[in-house]
Write a protein that holds these residues in place. Structure first.
Motif, PDB file in Angstrom:
ATOM      1  N   VAL A 285       0.407  16.205  -2.727  1.00 54.04           N
ATOM      2  CA  VAL A 285       0.642  15.440  -1.503  1.00 54.04           C
ATOM      3  C   VAL A 285      -0.688  15.090  -0.841  1.00 54.04           C
ATOM      4  O   VAL A 285      -0.905  13.950  -0.404  1.00 54.04           O
ATOM      5  N   ALA A 286      -1.598  16.056  -0.758  1.00 57.74           N
ATOM      6  CA  ALA A 286      -2.890  15.809  -0.124  1.00 57.74           C
ATOM      7  C   ALA A 286      -3.674  14.714  -0.848  1.00 57.74           C
ATOM      8  O   ALA A 286      -4.382  13.927  -0.219  1.00 57.74           O
ATOM      9  N   ARG A 287      -3.543  14.655  -2.163  1.00 58.97           N
ATOM     10  CA  ARG A 287      -4.260  13.645  -2.950  1.00 58.97           C
ATOM     11  C   ARG A 287      -3.899  12.231  -2.522  1.00 58.97           C
ATOM     12  O   ARG A 287      -4.726  11.312  -2.637  1.00 58.97           O
ATOM     13  N   TYR A 288      -2.687  12.035  -2.012  1.00 58.10           N
ATOM     14  CA  TYR A 288      -2.220  10.696  -1.653  1.00 58.10           C
ATOM     15  C   TYR A 288      -2.005  10.547  -0.148  1.00 58.10           C
ATOM     16  O   TYR A 288      -1.158   9.773   0.299  1.00 58.10           O
ATOM     17  N   THR A 289      -2.790  11.283   0.627  1.00 56.24           N
ATOM     18  CA  THR A 289      -2.691  11.262   2.084  1.00 56.24           C
ATOM     19  C   THR A 289      -4.065  10.998   2.678  1.00 56.24           C
ATOM     20  O   THR A 289      -5.070  11.481   2.171  1.00 56.24           O
ATOM     21  N   GLN A 290      -4.110  10.234   3.779  1.00 54.49           N
ATOM     22  CA  GLN A 290      -5.388   9.906   4.398  1.00 54.49           C
ATOM     23  C   GLN A 290      -6.091  11.164   4.914  1.00 54.49           C
ATOM     24  O   GLN A 290      -5.492  11.980   5.594  1.00 54.49           O
ATOM     25  N   SER A 291      -7.366  11.281   4.596  1.00 49.63           N
ATOM     26  CA  SER A 291      -8.161  12.425   5.058  1.00 49.63           C
ATOM     27  C   SER A 291      -8.578  12.231   6.531  1.00 49.63           C
ATOM     28  O   SER A 291      -8.623  11.113   7.019  1.00 49.63           O
TER      29      SER A 291
ATOM     30  N   SER B  31      -5.472  22.395   2.200  1.00 50.88           N
ATOM     31  CA  SER B  31      -6.444  21.529   2.866  1.00 50.88           C
ATOM     32  C   SER B  31      -7.133  20.666   1.824  1.00 50.88           C
ATOM     33  O   SER B  31      -7.539  21.165   0.770  1.00 50.88           O
ATOM     34  N   ASP B  32      -7.274  19.360   2.108  1.00 46.51           N
ATOM     35  CA  ASP B  32      -7.904  18.479   1.126  1.00 46.51           C
ATOM     36  C   ASP B  32      -9.415  18.676   1.044  1.00 46.51           C
ATOM     37  O   ASP B  32     -10.045  18.288   0.069  1.00 46.51           O
ATOM     38  N   GLY B  33     -10.005  19.285   2.083  1.00 50.16           N
ATOM     39  CA  GLY B  33     -11.429  19.588   2.090  1.00 50.16           C
ATOM     40  C   GLY B  33     -11.651  21.038   2.460  1.00 50.16           C
ATOM     41  O   GLY B  33     -10.731  21.733   2.926  1.00 50.16           O
ATOM     42  N   ALA B  34     -12.868  21.499   2.284  1.00 55.32           N
ATOM     43  CA  ALA B  34     -13.188  22.894   2.580  1.00 55.32           C
ATOM     44  C   ALA B  34     -12.967  23.199   4.055  1.00 55.32           C
ATOM     45  O   ALA B  34     -13.287  22.378   4.929  1.00 55.32           O
ATOM     46  N   LEU B  35     -12.400  24.358   4.346  1.00 53.00           N
ATOM     47  CA  LEU B  35     -12.242  24.791   5.731  1.00 53.00           C
ATOM     48  C   LEU B  35     -13.625  25.170   6.267  1.00 53.00           C
ATOM     49  O   LEU B  35     -14.257  26.101   5.758  1.00 53.00           O
ATOM     50  N   PRO B  36     -14.094  24.475   7.316  1.00 53.42           N
ATOM     51  CA  PRO B  36     -15.472  24.702   7.749  1.00 53.42           C
ATOM     52  C   PRO B  36     -15.654  25.954   8.601  1.00 53.42           C
ATOM     53  O   PRO B  36     -16.757  26.485   8.678  1.00 53.42           O
ATOM     54  N   PHE B  37     -14.561  26.400   9.252  1.00 50.31           N
ATOM     55  CA  PHE B  37     -14.639  27.565  10.132  1.00 50.31           C
ATOM     56  C   PHE B  37     -13.374  28.401   9.988  1.00 50.31           C
ATOM     57  O   PHE B  37     -12.319  27.908   9.577  1.00 50.31           O
TER      58      PHE B  37
ATOM     59  N   THR C 202      -9.880  26.393  -4.720  1.00 48.28           N
ATOM     60  CA  THR C 202      -9.494  25.581  -5.871  1.00 48.28           C
ATOM     61  C   THR C 202     -10.669  24.869  -6.517  1.00 48.28           C
ATOM     62  O   THR C 202     -10.583  24.451  -7.683  1.00 48.28           O
ATOM     63  N   GLY C 203     -11.765  24.669  -5.755  1.00 46.59           N
ATOM     64  CA  GLY C 203     -12.885  23.912  -6.269  1.00 46.59           C
ATOM     65  C   GLY C 203     -12.606  22.434  -6.417  1.00 46.59           C
ATOM     66  O   GLY C 203     -13.397  21.688  -7.011  1.00 46.59           O
ATOM     67  N   LEU C 204     -11.494  21.955  -5.864  1.00 42.17           N
ATOM     68  CA  LEU C 204     -11.071  20.560  -6.040  1.00 42.17           C
ATOM     69  C   LEU C 204     -10.890  19.899  -4.667  1.00 42.17           C
ATOM     70  O   LEU C 204      -9.938  20.185  -3.949  1.00 42.17           O
ATOM     71  N   ARG C 205     -11.830  19.024  -4.306  1.00 45.78           N
ATOM     72  CA  ARG C 205     -11.696  18.278  -3.064  1.00 45.78           C
ATOM     73  C   ARG C 205     -10.821  17.064  -3.310  1.00 45.78           C
ATOM     74  O   ARG C 205     -10.926  16.414  -4.365  1.00 45.78           O
ATOM     75  N   LEU C 206      -9.984  16.706  -2.340  1.00 43.62           N
ATOM     76  CA  LEU C 206      -8.982  15.651  -2.525  1.00 43.62           C
ATOM     77  C   LEU C 206      -9.037  14.621  -1.407  1.00 43.62           C
ATOM     78  O   LEU C 206      -8.010  14.163  -0.905  1.00 43.62           O
ATOM     79  N   PHE C 207     -10.236  14.216  -1.033  1.00 43.08           N
ATOM     80  CA  PHE C 207     -10.385  13.206   0.026  1.00 43.08           C
ATOM     81  C   PHE C 207      -9.770  11.883  -0.401  1.00 43.08           C
ATOM     82  O   PHE C 207      -9.829  11.475  -1.573  1.00 43.08           O
ATOM     83  N   ARG C 208      -9.198  11.184   0.576  1.00 40.45           N
ATOM     84  CA  ARG C 208      -8.672   9.850   0.359  1.00 40.45           C
ATOM     85  C   ARG C 208      -8.921   9.006   1.605  1.00 40.45           C
ATOM     86  O   ARG C 208      -8.488   9.367   2.690  1.00 40.45           O
TER      87      ARG C 208
ATOM     88  N   LEU D 231       0.828  -1.205   0.000  1.00 43.33           N
ATOM     89  CA  LEU D 231       0.000   0.000   0.000  1.00 43.33           C
ATOM     90  C   LEU D 231       0.864   1.257   0.000  1.00 43.33           C
ATOM     91  O   LEU D 231       0.596   2.213  -0.745  1.00 43.33           O
ATOM     92  N   ASP D 232       1.894   1.281   0.842  1.00 48.11           N
ATOM     93  CA  ASP D 232       2.787   2.438   0.893  1.00 48.11           C
ATOM     94  C   ASP D 232       3.510   2.628  -0.434  1.00 48.11           C
ATOM     95  O   ASP D 232       3.649   3.753  -0.937  1.00 48.11           O
ATOM     96  N   ALA D 233       3.975   1.524  -1.016  1.00 48.42           N
ATOM     97  CA  ALA D 233       4.740   1.610  -2.259  1.00 48.42           C
ATOM     98  C   ALA D 233       3.874   2.128  -3.410  1.00 48.42           C
ATOM     99  O   ALA D 233       4.279   3.045  -4.144  1.00 48.42           O
ATOM    100  N   LEU D 234       2.694   1.554  -3.568  1.00 45.48           N
ATOM    101  CA  LEU D 234       1.839   1.953  -4.683  1.00 45.48           C
ATOM    102  C   LEU D 234       1.378   3.399  -4.547  1.00 45.48           C
ATOM    103  O   LEU D 234       1.350   4.153  -5.525  1.00 45.48           O
ATOM    104  N   THR D 235       1.015   3.801  -3.324  1.00 48.00           N
ATOM    105  CA  THR D 235       0.552   5.174  -3.113  1.00 48.00           C
ATOM    106  C   THR D 235       1.705   6.160  -3.254  1.00 48.00           C
ATOM    107  O   THR D 235       1.569   7.204  -3.902  1.00 48.00           O
ATOM    108  N   GLY D 236       2.837   5.838  -2.651  1.00 50.93           N
ATOM    109  CA  GLY D 236       3.996   6.717  -2.739  1.00 50.93           C
ATOM    110  C   GLY D 236       4.476   6.900  -4.168  1.00 50.93           C
ATOM    111  O   GLY D 236       4.854   8.004  -4.578  1.00 50.93           O
ATOM    112  N   TRP D 237       4.453   5.814  -4.947  1.00 53.67           N
ATOM    113  CA  TRP D 237       4.902   5.910  -6.342  1.00 53.67           C
ATOM    114  C   TRP D 237       4.010   6.850  -7.138  1.00 53.67           C
ATOM    115  O   TRP D 237       4.496   7.664  -7.932  1.00 53.67           O
TER     116      TRP D 237
END
Length: 295
Positions: A184-190, A241-247, A288-294, A36-42
């Motif tokens: 980086v956010a795209r490949y990081t746990q939300s 931030s991978d998601g919208a800042l709520p506050f 950005t209009g682009l959410r990057l949850f993972r 999992l680390d290898a595939l995501t990191g690559w």
């Protein structure tokens, strides 16, 4: 192929390529989390190197990067990636975008690390790496031409989930540090907040249920990184931030860590308040209009 074990030693595990294998095992035996680390990191370093045209590296722990960076060489990129949070990088899985040379092999020989994935290895490098960890160091060679399927499939507790792979191109109207933070956010746990300065992450707050806790965690890591270099105030930090800042409390926290630019999806009911708080603090705000949850 049978793996050494699953997520825990009491779980058996195997890996089955769904066609063309994305990597080859050069030395050592992988575990489930290694894969999992290898595939995501690559995927992270491949996307970053393609975007910026220079070597990229990531230091992965538990399917999230402890650090990621660009560099003039692969050794430089990895040194910068690991330097972001060396405590968390202890026993990491390394991903680099370009072939590994003897300089990087010499660096890896001196640190505690579990394995590496790269698109190739110079002469003599595999011998150096394979000798690590009592000759159990995992060396994987990525297929640089492999493209992941357009659809992702996951089976959990008797249910099969499918979705389109997240491959939306990053914006071209943002500063480089913001784009790197988004990759980086795209490949990081939300939930995830990434702090970037001069082409390297200096703080990653990952996997927290509260976004402001992500901001504090990333900020404290950034502060510790800076304290090893200077007694002057930290400034010039980009926060993603991978998601919208709520506050607006996230903006108040960001101020404490020298953040001068925040890039986040926007679109929240309180985004106008967040934008106003950034303006008041003298922080550039990019929606950005682009959410990057993972997950």
């Amino acid at each position: 192929m049978r793996l050494r074990y699953g997520m825990n030693p009491h779980q058996q595990a195997t890996i089955t390529p769904l066609g063309r294998p994305p990597f080859a095992v050069v030395s050592g035996g992988p575990s489930y989390i290694n894969i999992l680390d290898a595939l995501t990191g690559w995927q992270l370093v491949r996307e970053a190197a393609r975007r910026f045209g220079v070597p990229a590296s990531a230091s992965y722990k538990h399917v999230s990067p402890a650090g990621a960076a660009l560099g003039e060489t692969v050794a430089d990129a990895y040194a910068r990636a690991r330097d972001a949070d060396p405590k968390s990088s202890y026993g990491d899985f390394v991903a680099v975008s370009h072939p590994v040379d003897l300089e990087l092999a010499g660096l890896l020989k001196r640190v505690v690390s579990d394995g590496i994935i790269a698109p190739g290895y110079d002469d003599g490098v595999v011998d150096v790496l394979a000798a690590k960890k009592r000759a159990t160091y995992l060396v994987l060679e990525a297929d640089a031409e492999f493209e992941p399927p357009a659809e992702e499939v996951r089976e959990v507790y008797g249910v099969r989930l499918t979705q389109q792979r997240d491959a939306l191109p990053m914006p071209h109207d943002l500063p480089d540090d913001a784009v790197l933070g988004m990759i980086v956010a795209r490949y990081t746990q939300s939930n995830t907040v990434v702090m970037v300065k001069d082409g390297m992450t200096i703080g990653v707050g990952a996997g927290q249920q509260s976004r402001v806790d992500c901001t504090r965690l990333a900020g404290e890591k950034a502060r510790l990184w800076w304290s090893r270099r200077s007694s002057e105030p930290l400034t010039g930090v980009t926060m993603v931030s991978d998601g919208a800042l709520p506050f607006a409390d996230n903006v108040e926290e960001a101020q404490r860590y020298g953040v001068t630019h925040i890039a986040e999806p926007g679109g929240s009911i309180r985004s106008p308040e967040v934008a106003a708080a950034c303006a008041k603090a003298g922080i550039t705000w990019s929606a950005t209009g682009l959410r990057l949850f993972r997950h």
